[in-house]
Design an enzyme around this catalytic site. Structure first.
Site, short mmCIF file in Angstrom:
data_model
loop_
_atom_site.label_atom_id
_atom_site.label_comp_id
_atom_site.label_asym_id
_atom_site.label_seq_id
_atom_site.Cartn_x
_atom_site.Cartn_y
_atom_site.Cartn_z
N LYS A 89 0.86 -1.19 0.00
CA LYS A 89 0.00 0.00 0.00
C LYS A 89 0.90 1.24 0.00
O LYS A 89 1.80 1.36 0.85
CB LYS A 89 -0.84 -0.04 1.27
CG LYS A 89 -2.20 0.57 1.16
CD LYS A 89 -2.99 0.19 2.42
CE LYS A 89 -4.27 0.95 2.54
NZ LYS A 89 -4.88 0.75 3.85
O1 G3P Z 1 -9.55 1.88 5.16
C1 G3P Z 1 -9.10 3.10 5.68
C2 G3P Z 1 -9.55 3.24 7.06
O2 G3P Z 1 -8.79 2.46 7.93
C3 G3P Z 1 -9.66 4.64 7.52
O3 G3P Z 1 -10.89 4.72 8.10
O4 G3P Z 1 -12.64 5.66 9.52
O5 G3P Z 1 -10.21 6.24 9.93
O6 G3P Z 1 -11.40 7.14 7.96
P1 G3P Z 1 -11.31 6.02 8.93
#
Ligand code: G3P
Length: 221
Positions: A89
């Site tokens: 990634k």
């Molecule tokens: O897949 C990306 C994720 O881990 C981020 O999620 O909720 O922190 O924006 P969030």
């Protein structure tokens, strides 16, 4: 239509892998911090959960953290040596895209993350990304329509016959995000385990089941 889990918690991954419904895992530095362990060790353990007959399956995204492509590639090589189901990634930056192109030229799968615009998606596809990760929840946090972004990416990829770059909807916060992402054309949605657990639940299923149980007992009295 694939489902990934968005977590670095190996026990939770093992648990849900048994359902046969989980096709891969995504991790990031924040999730690694929550796991509080050596990232290479964590990725190795996750990689071996996804084992077929003598080979590894699925896609496990391991994120590199560096500010130049050369360093990203060095870290990518270390992760890639863990197993053939590792996806590297990289962030959607100038250096991240350079690293993506160099790695994908060597047939190493790359997931370009932190995607917030169509133009970023186009560059990531040009750089040979196997996956691009539009962040639905964070788009919403910033008044960007993340679902519309996925639709636009899908449309442009279809118009240009781009079939080797999968749209992986990320930053999923609720069931609507899942449904809308698939409706908009996402190939994969990566889910926090808590949201995955909510997917099968419905109050009418519970009510119906209670009635069936009651009637079954009545019949067998
Ligand atoms: O897949 C990306 C994720 O881990 C981020 O999620 O909720 O922190 O924006 P969030």
């Amino acid at each position: 239509m694939k489902i990934f889990l968005d977590t670095s918690d190996v026990d939770v991954i093992k648990h849900h892998y048994q359902t046969g419904l989980v096709d891969g895992v995504t991790t990031n530095p924040t999730l690694m911090m929550q796991a509080g362990r050596n990232p290479v060790e964590v990725i190795s353990e996750i990689s071996s959960v996804f084992s077929g007959r003598g080979y590894r399956i699925g896609s496990i995204s391991a994120e590199v953290v560096a500010d130049n492509a050369e360093e990203m590639i060095l870290q990518a090589e270390q992760y890639h040596s863990i197993g053939d189901n590792i996806t590297i990634k990289v962030p959607c930056t100038y250096e991240g895209l350079k690293a993506c192109k160099a790695l994908s030229d060597r047939n190493i799968k790359v997931n370009v993350t932190l995607i917030f615009s169509l133009s970023q998606s186009i560059l990531a596809a040009k750089a040979g990304a196997s996956y691009i990760s539009p962040f639905v929840g964070r788009c919403e946090d910033n008044n960007i329509d993340g679902i519309d972004l996925i639709s636009s990416i899908k449309r442009v990829f279809t118009l240009n016959s781009i079939t080797t770059t999968n749209i992986l909807a990320a930053s999923i916060r609720n069931i609507e995000h899942i449904n809308d992402s698939y409706k908009a054309g996402a190939d994969i949605v990566t889910l926090p385990p808590k949201i995955f657990e909510e997917m099968y639940k419905h109050s009418l299923t519970d009510q119906g089941l209670a009635q069936f149980d009651k009637d079954w007992k009545e019949l067998n009295k």
